[in-house]
Design a protein around this motif. Structure first.
Motif, PDB file in Angstrom:
ATOM      1  N   ALA A  25       0.826  -1.216   0.000  1.00 23.22           N
ATOM      2  CA  ALA A  25       0.000   0.000   0.000  1.00 23.22           C
ATOM      3  C   ALA A  25       0.856   1.260   0.000  1.00 23.22           C
ATOM      4  N   LEU A  26       1.951   1.245   0.741  1.00 21.78           N
ATOM      5  CA  LEU A  26       2.846   2.404   0.763  1.00 21.78           C
ATOM      6  C   LEU A  26       3.558   2.547  -0.575  1.00 21.78           C
ATOM      7  N   TYR A  27       3.943   1.434  -1.186  1.00 24.81           N
ATOM      8  CA  TYR A  27       4.553   1.446  -2.523  1.00 24.81           C
ATOM      9  C   TYR A  27       3.608   2.126  -3.518  1.00 24.81           C
ATOM     10  N   LYS A  28       2.338   1.712  -3.488  1.00 26.33           N
ATOM     11  CA  LYS A  28       1.340   2.289  -4.401  1.00 26.33           C
ATOM     12  C   LYS A  28       1.097   3.766  -4.104  1.00 26.33           C
ATOM     13  N   ARG A  29       1.117   4.128  -2.842  1.00 23.50           N
ATOM     14  CA  ARG A  29       0.923   5.534  -2.462  1.00 23.50           C
ATOM     15  C   ARG A  29       2.082   6.394  -2.961  1.00 23.50           C
ATOM     16  N   ILE A  30       3.314   5.912  -2.789  1.00 23.12           N
ATOM     17  CA  ILE A  30       4.487   6.642  -3.281  1.00 23.12           C
ATOM     18  C   ILE A  30       4.426   6.763  -4.799  1.00 23.12           C
ATOM     19  N   GLU A  31       4.044   5.681  -5.465  1.00 23.03           N
ATOM     20  CA  GLU A  31       3.937   5.694  -6.927  1.00 23.03           C
ATOM     21  C   GLU A  31       2.897   6.708  -7.393  1.00 23.03           C
ATOM     22  N   ALA A  32       1.767   6.785  -6.704  1.00 20.21           N
ATOM     23  CA  ALA A  32       0.706   7.733  -7.072  1.00 20.21           C
ATOM     24  C   ALA A  32       1.146   9.178  -6.850  1.00 20.21           C
ATOM     25  N   VAL A  33       1.841   9.426  -5.760  1.00 18.56           N
ATOM     26  CA  VAL A  33       2.249  10.793  -5.417  1.00 18.56           C
ATOM     27  C   VAL A  33       3.452  11.247  -6.232  1.00 18.56           C
ATOM     28  N   GLU A  34       4.440  10.371  -6.383  1.00 21.91           N
ATOM     29  CA  GLU A  34       5.703  10.757  -7.014  1.00 21.91           C
ATOM     30  C   GLU A  34       5.822  10.323  -8.481  1.00 21.91           C
ATOM     31  N   GLY A  35       4.913   9.471  -8.952  1.00 28.03           N
ATOM     32  CA  GLY A  35       4.954   9.030 -10.351  1.00 28.03           C
ATOM     33  C   GLY A  35       5.813   7.810 -10.600  1.00 28.03           C
ATOM     34  N   GLU A  36       6.643   7.433  -9.658  1.00 26.50           N
ATOM     35  CA  GLU A  36       7.487   6.236  -9.749  1.00 26.50           C
ATOM     36  C   GLU A  36       7.944   5.870  -8.349  1.00 26.50           C
ATOM     37  N   VAL A  37       8.515   4.687  -8.232  1.00 26.10           N
ATOM     38  CA  VAL A  37       9.088   4.286  -6.953  1.00 26.10           C
ATOM     39  C   VAL A  37      10.563   3.976  -7.205  1.00 26.10           C
ATOM     40  N   SER A  38      11.400   4.773  -6.609  1.00 22.21           N
ATOM     41  CA  SER A  38      12.856   4.646  -6.699  1.00 22.21           C
ATOM     42  C   SER A  38      13.418   5.194  -5.393  1.00 22.21           C
ATOM     43  N   PRO A  39      14.694   4.963  -5.122  1.00 23.25           N
ATOM     44  CA  PRO A  39      15.251   5.552  -3.895  1.00 23.25           C
ATOM     45  C   PRO A  39      15.049   7.074  -3.838  1.00 23.25           C
ATOM     46  N   GLN A  40      15.170   7.742  -4.972  1.00 23.16           N
ATOM     47  CA  GLN A  40      14.995   9.196  -4.997  1.00 23.16           C
ATOM     48  C   GLN A  40      13.543   9.587  -4.701  1.00 23.16           C
ATOM     49  N   SER A  41      12.588   8.886  -5.300  1.00 20.74           N
ATOM     50  CA  SER A  41      11.178   9.232  -5.072  1.00 20.74           C
ATOM     51  C   SER A  41      10.745   8.890  -3.645  1.00 20.74           C
ATOM     52  N   ILE A  42      11.295   7.836  -3.083  1.00 21.88           N
ATOM     53  CA  ILE A  42      10.998   7.488  -1.686  1.00 21.88           C
ATOM     54  C   ILE A  42      11.542   8.575  -0.764  1.00 21.88           C
ATOM     55  N   ARG A  43      12.763   9.015  -1.039  1.00 20.75           N
ATOM     56  CA  ARG A  43      13.378  10.086  -0.241  1.00 20.75           C
ATOM     57  C   ARG A  43      12.531  11.360  -0.331  1.00 20.75           C
ATOM     58  N   LEU A  44      12.081  11.696  -1.551  1.00 22.41           N
ATOM     59  CA  LEU A  44      11.247  12.880  -1.750  1.00 22.41           C
ATOM     60  C   LEU A  44       9.916  12.738  -1.005  1.00 22.41           C
ATOM     61  N   PHE A  45       9.296  11.566  -1.102  1.00 21.32           N
ATOM     62  CA  PHE A  45       8.026  11.301  -0.431  1.00 21.32           C
ATOM     63  C   PHE A  45       8.140  11.523   1.079  1.00 21.32           C
ATOM     64  N   PHE A  46       9.180  10.977   1.683  1.00 24.38           N
ATOM     65  CA  PHE A  46       9.346  11.096   3.128  1.00 24.38           C
ATOM     66  C   PHE A  46       9.883  12.457   3.565  1.00 24.38           C
ATOM     67  N   SER A  47      10.342  13.271   2.610  1.00 19.76           N
ATOM     68  CA  SER A  47      10.817  14.610   2.976  1.00 19.76           C
ATOM     69  C   SER A  47       9.662  15.589   3.153  1.00 19.76           C
ATOM     70  N   LYS A  48       8.493  15.228   2.645  1.00 20.20           N
ATOM     71  CA  LYS A  48       7.308  16.098   2.740  1.00 20.20           C
ATOM     72  C   LYS A  48       6.521  15.809   4.013  1.00 20.20           C
ATOM     73  N   ALA A  49       5.661  16.761   4.361  1.00 18.75           N
ATOM     74  CA  ALA A  49       4.768  16.578   5.509  1.00 18.75           C
ATOM     75  C   ALA A  49       3.834  15.410   5.216  1.00 18.75           C
ATOM     76  N   PRO A  50       3.464  14.616   6.144  1.00 21.45           N
ATOM     77  CA  PRO A  50       3.646  14.776   7.586  1.00 21.45           C
ATOM     78  C   PRO A  50       4.976  14.218   8.101  1.00 21.45           C
ATOM     79  N   TYR A  51       5.782  13.600   7.242  1.00 22.69           N
ATOM     80  CA  TYR A  51       7.010  12.953   7.713  1.00 22.69           C
ATOM     81  C   TYR A  51       8.138  13.960   7.924  1.00 22.69           C
ATOM     82  N   SER A  52       8.402  14.783   6.912  1.00 22.02           N
ATOM     83  CA  SER A  52       9.430  15.829   6.975  1.00 22.02           C
ATOM     84  C   SER A  52      10.779  15.292   7.455  1.00 22.02           C
ATOM     85  N   LEU A  53      11.195  14.167   6.875  1.00 22.92           N
ATOM     86  CA  LEU A  53      12.482  13.574   7.235  1.00 22.92           C
ATOM     87  C   LEU A  53      13.578  14.177   6.364  1.00 22.92           C
ATOM     88  N   SER A  54      14.733  14.378   6.949  1.00 25.48           N
ATOM     89  CA  SER A  54      15.855  14.938   6.194  1.00 25.48           C
ATOM     90  C   SER A  54      16.588  13.825   5.452  1.00 25.48           C
TER      91      SER A  54
END
Length: 156
Positions: A25-54
């Motif tokens: 489900a998280l894979y599909k959510r990242i794919e929907a939000v970022e357009g793909e699932v890769s280390p870069q898109s995962i990093r971008l996904f988690f850098s946004k709110a509500p996670y805001s991870l550096s």
């Protein structure tokens, strides 16, 4: 003065780690939000709110197709606990035969390294399912016959 500078630059902080394989489900959510699932898109996904991870908090490794291992360093235990609680909503993992299509149960890598780690993750999820849910899962992910037979034997 020197001791204050030393304390400022040399102070250590506790780090609370949380690591996991990206669930379906998280894979599909990242794919929907970022357009793909890769280390870069995962990093971008988690850098946004509500996670805001550096960037420094995340370590992401792609182990195989659709298989990403994420390690997160938290500087506060309550944030790690909150993240872990949120991740409990994401239980379903990709089946072993999808992630490692050229591997099979009992193969040499089955008991080694990241395949062993993922095998344990997959089997933990498998045990969590009822027999009806296991059957539906095998249908959903087009379980090969040899895996279907092995899983039925493994169930017993």
């Amino acid at each position: 003065m020197f001791s204050k500078l030393k304390d400022f630059f040399c102070k250590t902080y506790p780090i609370f780690r949380y690591d996991f394989f990206i669930p379906v489900a998280l894979y599909k959510r990242i794919e929907a939000v970022e357009g793909e699932v890769s280390p870069q898109s995962i990093r971008l996904f988690f850098s946004k709110a509500p996670y805001s991870l550096s960037k420094g908090q995340l370590q992401i490794t792609q182990e195989a197709n659709k298989l990403f291992f994420v390690q997160i360093a938290f500087y506060e235990e309550d944030k790690r606990a909150h993240f872990q609680k949120e991740m409990e909503d994401y239980k379903e993992v990709f089946p072993f035969w999808t992630v490692f299509p050229h591997s099979f149960h009992g193969a040499p890598r089955w008991n080694q390294g990241y395949q062993e780690h993922y095998r344990d993750t997959f089997l933990k999820y498998w045990h969590f399912l009822s027999i009806e849910e296991q059957e539906k899962y095998m249908e959903t992910y087009h379980c090969p016959e040899d895996w279907r037979l092995w899983l039925k034997d493994y169930r017993q």
